[in-house]
Design an enzyme around this catalytic site. Structure first.
Site, PDB file in Angstrom:
ATOM      1  CB  THR A 135     103.916  66.931  26.897  1.00 19.07           C
ATOM      2  OG1 THR A 135     102.633  67.483  26.573  1.00 19.07           O
ATOM      3  CG2 THR A 135     104.801  66.971  25.660  1.00 19.07           C
ATOM      4  CG  ASP A 136     103.677  66.030  32.606  1.00 14.67           C
ATOM      5  OD1 ASP A 136     103.681  64.795  32.393  1.00 14.67           O
ATOM      6  OD2 ASP A 136     104.517  66.607  33.316  1.00 14.67           O
ATOM      7  CB  CYS A 137      99.872  70.125  29.000  1.00 10.67           C
ATOM      8  SG  CYS A 137     101.322  70.546  28.030  1.00 10.67           S
ATOM      9  CE1 TYR A 138      97.880  70.457  23.747  1.00 11.78           C
ATOM     10  CE2 TYR A 138     100.053  71.148  24.505  1.00 11.78           C
ATOM     11  CZ  TYR A 138      98.790  71.457  24.035  1.00 11.78           C
ATOM     12  OH  TYR A 138      98.440  72.775  23.840  1.00 11.78           O
TER      13      TYR A 138
END
Length: 398
Positions: A135-138
Protein backbone atom coordinates in the site's frame (compact mmCIF):
# COMPACT_ATOMS: atom_id res chain seq x y z
CA UNK A 1 -14.41 -14.99 57.09
CA UNK A 2 -11.33 -13.55 55.37
CA UNK A 3 -10.84 -11.07 52.55
CA UNK A 4 -8.35 -11.15 49.71
CA UNK A 5 -6.84 -7.89 50.99
CA UNK A 6 -6.20 -9.52 54.36
CA UNK A 7 -4.67 -12.55 52.69
CA UNK A 8 -2.46 -10.33 50.51
CA UNK A 9 -1.23 -8.48 53.60
CA UNK A 10 -0.10 -11.82 55.03
CA UNK A 11 1.50 -12.79 51.72
CA UNK A 12 3.38 -9.47 51.59
CA UNK A 13 4.79 -10.02 55.08
CA UNK A 14 5.46 -13.72 54.35
CA UNK A 15 3.02 -14.87 57.03
CA UNK A 16 0.51 -16.54 54.73
CA UNK A 17 -0.20 -20.23 55.27
CA UNK A 18 -0.39 -21.94 51.90
CA UNK A 19 -1.33 -25.57 51.29
CA UNK A 20 -1.58 -27.45 48.04
CA UNK A 21 -4.95 -29.00 47.33
CA UNK A 22 -3.35 -32.41 47.92
CA UNK A 23 -2.42 -31.35 51.44
CA UNK A 24 -6.00 -30.24 52.09
CA UNK A 25 -7.43 -33.55 50.90
CA UNK A 26 -4.93 -35.50 53.00
CA UNK A 27 -5.53 -33.57 56.23
CA UNK A 28 -9.25 -32.76 56.08
CA UNK A 29 -10.31 -36.01 57.76
CA UNK A 30 -7.91 -35.44 60.63
CA UNK A 31 -8.42 -31.69 61.14
CA UNK A 32 -11.86 -31.01 59.73
CA UNK A 33 -13.04 -28.30 57.36
CA UNK A 34 -13.46 -25.56 59.96
CA UNK A 35 -9.97 -25.97 61.41
CA UNK A 36 -8.31 -25.91 57.99
CA UNK A 37 -10.31 -22.79 57.08
CA UNK A 38 -8.95 -21.14 60.22
CA UNK A 39 -5.35 -22.22 59.62
CA UNK A 40 -4.92 -21.87 55.84
CA UNK A 41 -5.03 -18.71 53.73
CA UNK A 42 -4.51 -20.04 50.19
CA UNK A 43 -4.99 -23.43 48.53
CA UNK A 44 -3.00 -24.01 45.33
CA UNK A 45 -4.09 -26.17 42.41
CA UNK A 46 -2.29 -27.03 39.20
CA UNK A 47 -2.50 -28.74 35.86
CA UNK A 48 -0.01 -29.79 33.19
CA UNK A 49 -1.73 -31.16 30.12
CA UNK A 50 -2.20 -30.61 26.38
CA UNK A 51 -4.23 -27.43 25.85
CA UNK A 52 -4.66 -27.21 22.11
CA UNK A 53 -6.96 -24.19 22.10
CA UNK A 54 -3.98 -21.94 22.82
CA UNK A 55 -1.87 -19.49 20.88
CA UNK A 56 0.37 -16.44 20.95
CA UNK A 57 0.02 -12.80 19.95
CA UNK A 58 3.22 -11.28 18.53
CA UNK A 59 4.01 -7.72 17.50
CA UNK A 60 7.14 -7.64 15.35
CA UNK A 61 7.76 -3.90 15.21
CA UNK A 62 7.84 -1.96 11.92
CA UNK A 63 10.35 -2.50 9.16
CA UNK A 64 11.96 0.21 7.03
CA UNK A 65 10.33 0.67 4.57
CA UNK A 66 7.16 -0.49 6.40
CA UNK A 67 5.26 -3.65 5.54
CA UNK A 68 1.60 -4.58 6.02
CA UNK A 69 1.84 -8.33 6.40
CA UNK A 70 -0.69 -10.30 4.32
CA UNK A 71 0.74 -13.77 4.98
CA UNK A 72 3.51 -15.01 7.22
CA UNK A 73 5.23 -18.17 8.44
CA UNK A 74 7.32 -18.75 11.57
CA UNK A 75 9.69 -21.69 11.07
CA UNK A 76 7.34 -22.77 8.31
CA UNK A 77 4.18 -22.55 10.44
CA UNK A 78 1.57 -20.09 9.10
CA UNK A 79 0.56 -17.29 11.45
CA UNK A 80 -2.65 -15.29 11.11
CA UNK A 81 -1.98 -11.73 9.91
CA UNK A 82 -5.47 -10.26 9.77
CA UNK A 83 -4.81 -7.63 12.44
CA UNK A 84 -2.61 -4.54 12.27
CA UNK A 85 0.35 -4.30 9.93
CA UNK A 86 2.82 -6.36 12.01
CA UNK A 87 0.54 -8.09 14.54
CA UNK A 88 0.36 -11.88 14.29
CA UNK A 89 -1.52 -14.69 16.00
CA UNK A 90 0.13 -18.10 16.04
CA UNK A 91 -2.18 -20.98 16.92
CA UNK A 92 -0.80 -23.92 18.86
CA UNK A 93 -2.32 -26.53 16.53
CA UNK A 94 -1.38 -24.83 13.26
CA UNK A 95 0.51 -27.33 11.10
CA UNK A 96 3.85 -26.65 9.51
CA UNK A 97 3.63 -25.73 5.82
CA UNK A 98 6.81 -25.98 3.82
CA UNK A 99 4.98 -25.97 0.48
CA UNK A 100 6.38 -29.26 -0.71
CA UNK A 101 9.81 -28.94 0.90
CA UNK A 102 9.08 -31.79 3.36
CA UNK A 103 9.88 -35.35 2.40
CA UNK A 104 8.32 -38.51 3.79
CA UNK A 105 11.05 -38.92 6.41
CA UNK A 106 11.22 -35.29 7.52
CA UNK A 107 10.34 -35.00 11.20
CA UNK A 108 9.39 -31.35 10.69
CA UNK A 109 5.98 -32.71 9.73
CA UNK A 110 5.44 -33.30 13.43
CA UNK A 111 5.96 -29.64 14.32
CA UNK A 112 3.39 -26.92 14.62
CA UNK A 113 2.58 -23.63 16.24
CA UNK A 114 3.01 -25.06 19.74
CA UNK A 115 6.63 -25.96 19.00
CA UNK A 116 7.39 -22.48 17.66
CA UNK A 117 5.82 -20.90 20.74
CA UNK A 118 7.84 -23.18 23.01
CA UNK A 119 11.06 -22.40 21.08
CA UNK A 120 10.52 -18.65 21.42
CA UNK A 121 9.88 -18.99 25.15
CA UNK A 122 13.09 -21.01 25.42
CA UNK A 123 15.03 -18.12 23.85
CA UNK A 124 15.62 -19.82 20.50
CA UNK A 125 15.70 -18.06 17.12
CA UNK A 126 12.79 -18.53 14.74
CA UNK A 127 12.78 -17.86 10.99
CA UNK A 128 10.15 -15.38 9.81
CA UNK A 129 9.02 -15.02 6.21
CA UNK A 130 6.39 -12.41 5.41
CA UNK A 131 4.62 -11.19 2.27
CA UNK A 132 3.25 -7.67 2.27
CA UNK A 133 0.03 -6.32 0.83
CA UNK A 134 1.68 -3.31 -0.80
CA UNK A 135 0.00 0.00 0.00
CA UNK A 136 1.10 3.63 -0.17
CA UNK A 137 1.88 3.69 3.55
CA UNK A 138 3.18 0.12 3.68
CA UNK A 139 5.05 -0.34 0.39
CA UNK A 140 7.37 -3.23 1.31
CA UNK A 141 6.57 -6.46 -0.55
CA UNK A 142 8.52 -9.10 1.42
CA UNK A 143 10.45 -9.48 4.65
CA UNK A 144 12.67 -12.38 5.75
CA UNK A 145 14.48 -12.40 9.09
CA UNK A 146 14.99 -14.30 12.32
CA UNK A 147 13.36 -13.28 15.58
CA UNK A 148 13.65 -14.13 19.26
CA UNK A 149 11.41 -13.12 22.13
CA UNK A 150 13.86 -10.27 22.84
CA UNK A 151 13.75 -8.80 19.33
CA UNK A 152 9.98 -8.31 19.14
CA UNK A 153 7.68 -6.00 21.07
CA UNK A 154 4.82 -8.03 22.52
CA UNK A 155 4.77 -11.80 22.88
CA UNK A 156 1.97 -13.12 25.03
CA UNK A 157 -0.26 -16.15 25.15
CA UNK A 158 -3.95 -15.71 24.60
CA UNK A 159 -5.63 -19.07 24.99
CA UNK A 160 -9.33 -19.24 24.11
CA UNK A 161 -10.00 -22.51 25.96
CA UNK A 162 -7.93 -23.96 28.79
CA UNK A 163 -8.56 -25.89 32.01
CA UNK A 164 -11.59 -27.97 31.14
CA UNK A 165 -13.68 -28.61 34.23
CA UNK A 166 -13.73 -32.38 33.85
CA UNK A 167 -13.65 -34.17 30.49
CA UNK A 168 -14.20 -37.62 28.99
CA UNK A 169 -12.50 -41.03 28.89
CA UNK A 170 -11.80 -42.20 25.35
CA UNK A 171 -12.04 -45.80 24.17
CA UNK A 172 -12.33 -47.51 20.80
CA UNK A 173 -14.91 -50.25 20.35
CA UNK A 174 -14.16 -50.62 16.62
CA UNK A 175 -11.85 -52.92 14.67
CA UNK A 176 -9.05 -50.53 13.70
CA UNK A 177 -6.74 -48.27 15.67
CA UNK A 178 -7.85 -44.65 15.94
CA UNK A 179 -5.66 -41.58 16.30
CA UNK A 180 -7.43 -38.92 18.35
CA UNK A 181 -6.87 -35.77 20.41
CA UNK A 182 -6.47 -38.16 23.34
CA UNK A 183 -3.75 -40.05 21.50
CA UNK A 184 -3.95 -43.55 19.97
CA UNK A 185 -6.97 -45.65 20.96
CA UNK A 186 -6.49 -49.33 20.32
CA UNK A 187 -9.29 -51.39 18.75
CA UNK A 188 -11.70 -53.64 20.60
CA UNK A 189 -11.33 -51.69 23.86
CA UNK A 190 -7.58 -52.27 23.91
CA UNK A 191 -6.94 -49.19 26.08
CA UNK A 192 -8.58 -46.12 27.57
CA UNK A 193 -7.24 -42.57 27.90
CA UNK A 194 -8.39 -39.71 30.12
CA UNK A 195 -7.08 -36.16 30.11
CA UNK A 196 -8.25 -34.48 33.32
CA UNK A 197 -6.37 -34.88 36.62
CA UNK A 198 -9.50 -35.35 38.70
CA UNK A 199 -9.58 -34.12 42.28
CA UNK A 200 -6.45 -31.98 41.91
CA UNK A 201 -7.74 -30.21 38.77
CA UNK A 202 -8.26 -26.47 39.40
CA UNK A 203 -11.90 -25.99 38.39
CA UNK A 204 -13.11 -29.16 40.11
CA UNK A 205 -12.10 -27.53 43.40
CA UNK A 206 -14.28 -24.49 42.73
CA UNK A 207 -17.11 -26.23 40.89
CA UNK A 208 -19.54 -23.31 40.81
CA UNK A 209 -16.80 -20.74 40.11
CA UNK A 210 -17.44 -18.94 43.38
CA UNK A 211 -13.89 -17.58 43.77
CA UNK A 212 -12.38 -17.98 40.27
CA UNK A 213 -13.55 -15.27 37.87
CA UNK A 214 -12.54 -12.75 35.24
CA UNK A 215 -9.39 -11.04 36.47
CA UNK A 216 -8.21 -13.87 38.73
CA UNK A 217 -4.40 -13.91 38.75
CA UNK A 218 -2.95 -17.32 37.89
CA UNK A 219 0.42 -19.00 37.41
CA UNK A 220 0.73 -19.53 33.65
CA UNK A 221 3.66 -21.38 32.13
CA UNK A 222 5.90 -20.34 35.01
CA UNK A 223 4.93 -16.66 34.76
CA UNK A 224 2.01 -14.45 35.72
CA UNK A 225 -1.27 -14.76 33.88
CA UNK A 226 -4.93 -13.91 34.30
CA UNK A 227 -8.37 -15.30 33.60
CA UNK A 228 -9.40 -13.13 30.65
CA UNK A 229 -12.92 -14.41 29.96
CA UNK A 230 -15.02 -17.51 29.85
CA UNK A 231 -13.41 -20.13 27.65
CA UNK A 232 -14.88 -21.29 24.38
CA UNK A 233 -17.32 -24.18 24.82
CA UNK A 234 -17.85 -23.00 28.41
CA UNK A 235 -20.72 -25.21 29.60
CA UNK A 236 -21.52 -24.60 33.27
CA UNK A 237 -25.00 -26.15 32.82
CA UNK A 238 -23.47 -29.62 32.49
CA UNK A 239 -25.23 -32.19 34.70
CA UNK A 240 -23.65 -32.30 38.15
CA UNK A 241 -23.39 -34.61 41.11
CA UNK A 242 -24.42 -33.82 44.67
CA UNK A 243 -20.94 -32.34 45.27
CA UNK A 244 -21.55 -29.95 42.32
CA UNK A 245 -18.78 -31.43 40.16
CA UNK A 246 -19.88 -31.93 36.52
CA UNK A 247 -20.23 -35.47 35.13
CA UNK A 248 -18.57 -34.44 31.86
CA UNK A 249 -17.01 -31.39 30.18
CA UNK A 250 -18.16 -28.27 32.04
CA UNK A 251 -16.70 -24.82 32.55
CA UNK A 252 -13.62 -23.57 30.68
CA UNK A 253 -11.38 -20.50 30.96
CA UNK A 254 -9.75 -18.14 28.48
CA UNK A 255 -6.29 -17.28 29.79
CA UNK A 256 -3.73 -14.58 29.02
CA UNK A 257 -0.14 -14.05 30.12
CA UNK A 258 3.22 -12.57 29.13
CA UNK A 259 5.15 -15.31 27.31
CA UNK A 260 8.43 -13.42 27.76
CA UNK A 261 8.25 -14.24 31.48
CA UNK A 262 7.45 -17.92 31.02
CA UNK A 263 9.68 -20.89 31.75
CA UNK A 264 10.27 -23.43 28.94
CA UNK A 265 9.99 -26.20 31.52
CA UNK A 266 6.26 -25.47 31.68
CA UNK A 267 5.48 -24.69 28.02
CA UNK A 268 6.25 -27.49 25.58
CA UNK A 269 5.17 -28.41 22.10
CA UNK A 270 3.96 -31.95 21.59
CA UNK A 271 2.61 -33.98 18.69
CA UNK A 272 -0.19 -36.55 18.78
CA UNK A 273 0.43 -39.13 16.08
CA UNK A 274 -1.79 -38.74 13.01
CA UNK A 275 -3.73 -36.00 14.80
CA UNK A 276 -1.46 -32.98 15.11
CA UNK A 277 0.44 -30.63 17.40
CA UNK A 278 -0.68 -29.38 20.78
CA UNK A 279 0.74 -27.33 23.64
CA UNK A 280 1.67 -28.92 26.97
CA UNK A 281 1.07 -26.10 29.42
CA UNK A 282 1.39 -25.71 33.17
CA UNK A 283 -1.38 -23.67 34.81
CA UNK A 284 -1.65 -23.01 38.53
CA UNK A 285 -4.73 -21.46 40.12
CA UNK A 286 -4.71 -20.14 43.71
CA UNK A 287 -7.92 -20.49 45.69
CA UNK A 288 -8.25 -17.97 48.53
CA UNK A 289 -9.68 -19.48 51.71
CA UNK A 290 -12.36 -16.88 52.31
CA UNK A 291 -14.55 -19.20 54.40
CA UNK A 292 -15.10 -22.83 55.34
CA UNK A 293 -17.18 -23.49 52.21
CA UNK A 294 -14.05 -23.00 50.10
CA UNK A 295 -12.28 -25.75 52.05
CA UNK A 296 -15.30 -28.05 51.85
CA UNK A 297 -15.26 -27.79 48.05
CA UNK A 298 -11.50 -28.42 47.93
CA UNK A 299 -11.94 -31.56 50.06
CA UNK A 300 -13.58 -33.42 47.16
CA UNK A 301 -11.93 -36.77 46.46
CA UNK A 302 -11.27 -38.76 43.28
CA UNK A 303 -13.85 -41.38 44.30
CA UNK A 304 -16.52 -38.68 44.22
CA UNK A 305 -15.79 -37.32 40.70
CA UNK A 306 -16.87 -39.22 37.59
CA UNK A 307 -16.32 -38.94 33.83
CA UNK A 308 -18.13 -40.62 30.90
CA UNK A 309 -16.46 -43.41 28.91
CA UNK A 310 -16.94 -42.45 25.25
CA UNK A 311 -16.57 -44.74 22.22
CA UNK A 312 -14.61 -42.92 19.49
CA UNK A 313 -15.31 -45.63 16.90
CA UNK A 314 -18.64 -43.96 16.15
CA UNK A 315 -17.82 -40.85 14.03
CA UNK A 316 -20.57 -38.62 15.35
CA UNK A 317 -20.75 -35.53 17.55
CA UNK A 318 -22.76 -37.46 20.14
CA UNK A 319 -21.05 -40.81 20.63
CA UNK A 320 -22.28 -43.80 22.62
CA UNK A 321 -20.93 -44.18 26.14
CA UNK A 322 -20.14 -47.10 28.42
CA UNK A 323 -21.35 -45.28 31.51
CA UNK A 324 -19.46 -43.29 34.13
CA UNK A 325 -16.22 -44.08 35.93
CA UNK A 326 -14.62 -42.43 38.96
CA UNK A 327 -11.19 -40.85 38.91
CA UNK A 328 -10.20 -43.19 41.72
CA UNK A 329 -10.80 -46.06 39.32
CA UNK A 330 -9.05 -44.27 36.46
CA UNK A 331 -5.95 -43.57 38.54
CA UNK A 332 -5.73 -47.24 39.52
CA UNK A 333 -4.63 -47.94 35.93
CA UNK A 334 -7.48 -50.32 35.13
CA UNK A 335 -11.22 -49.96 34.63
CA UNK A 336 -14.04 -52.38 33.88
CA UNK A 337 -16.07 -51.99 30.69
CA UNK A 338 -18.91 -54.47 30.23
CA UNK A 339 -17.11 -56.91 32.54
CA UNK A 340 -13.80 -56.58 30.71
CA UNK A 341 -10.64 -55.16 32.32
CA UNK A 342 -9.19 -52.30 30.25
CA UNK A 343 -5.88 -50.61 30.97
CA UNK A 344 -6.09 -46.83 31.27
CA UNK A 345 -3.59 -43.96 31.33
CA UNK A 346 -3.77 -40.16 31.66
CA UNK A 347 -2.86 -37.78 28.86
CA UNK A 348 -2.19 -35.11 31.49
CA UNK A 349 0.82 -35.48 33.77
CA UNK A 350 -0.47 -35.96 37.30
CA UNK A 351 3.05 -35.66 38.71
CA UNK A 352 3.80 -32.39 36.94
CA UNK A 353 0.36 -31.03 37.76
CA UNK A 354 1.22 -31.51 41.43
CA UNK A 355 4.56 -29.80 40.83
CA UNK A 356 2.75 -26.77 39.41
CA UNK A 357 0.71 -26.50 42.62
CA UNK A 358 3.92 -26.75 44.64
CA UNK A 359 5.68 -24.07 42.57
CA UNK A 360 2.71 -21.73 42.98
CA UNK A 361 2.64 -22.43 46.73
CA UNK A 362 6.33 -21.57 47.03
CA UNK A 363 5.94 -18.34 45.02
CA UNK A 364 3.14 -17.22 47.34
CA UNK A 365 5.16 -18.13 50.44
CA UNK A 366 8.07 -16.04 49.12
CA UNK A 367 5.72 -13.08 48.76
CA UNK A 368 6.16 -13.02 44.98
CA UNK A 369 2.58 -13.84 44.00
CA UNK A 370 -0.39 -11.82 45.26
CA UNK A 371 -4.03 -12.70 44.73
CA UNK A 372 -6.60 -10.60 42.87
CA UNK A 373 -10.31 -10.02 43.29
CA UNK A 374 -12.31 -11.10 40.26
CA UNK A 375 -13.66 -8.06 38.42
CA UNK A 376 -16.66 -10.09 37.27
CA UNK A 377 -18.06 -13.56 37.80
CA UNK A 378 -17.89 -16.11 35.01
CA UNK A 379 -21.32 -16.89 33.52
CA UNK A 380 -23.18 -19.84 34.98
CA UNK A 381 -25.97 -20.04 32.39
CA UNK A 382 -24.20 -20.85 29.13
CA UNK A 383 -25.78 -23.57 27.03
CA UNK A 384 -23.86 -25.63 24.48
CA UNK A 385 -24.95 -24.84 20.92
CA UNK A 386 -24.01 -27.50 18.33
CA UNK A 387 -23.99 -27.06 14.57
CA UNK A 388 -26.18 -30.00 13.64
CA UNK A 389 -27.05 -30.82 10.03
CA UNK A 390 -30.69 -31.20 11.04
CA UNK A 391 -30.71 -27.44 11.61
CA UNK A 392 -29.66 -26.81 7.98
CA UNK A 393 -32.13 -28.45 5.57
CA UNK A 394 -30.26 -27.21 2.50
CA UNK A 395 -27.27 -29.38 3.42
CA UNK A 396 -29.49 -32.43 3.79
CA UNK A 397 -30.82 -31.82 0.29
CA UNK A 398 -27.25 -31.80 -1.07
Amino acid sequence: MKTIDEINDKIGSKRAVVWTVDEVKTKVTELGVAKIAELVDVITTGSFEPMESSGAILNLGHTDPPIKIRSCTLDGVPAYAGFGAVDLYLGATQLVDFAGEIGDGDDRKERGGAHVIADLIAGKSVTLRAIGQGTDCYPRATFDTTITKDTINQFYLYNPRNLYQNFIVGVNGGDRQLYTYLGPLQPRLGNAVYSNTGAISPLLNDPDLDVIGIGTRIWLGGGIGYVAWEGTQHFPLQKRGENRTPIGPGATLALIGDAKQMNPNWVRGCYLKNYGPSLMLGVGVPIPVLNADVVARCAVQDRDIVAPIVDFSIPRRVRPTFGLVSYEQLKSGKIKIEGRTVRVAPLASIYRSRQVAIELKEAIERGEFLLTEAVSSLPRDRTFIPQDRRQMPSLLED
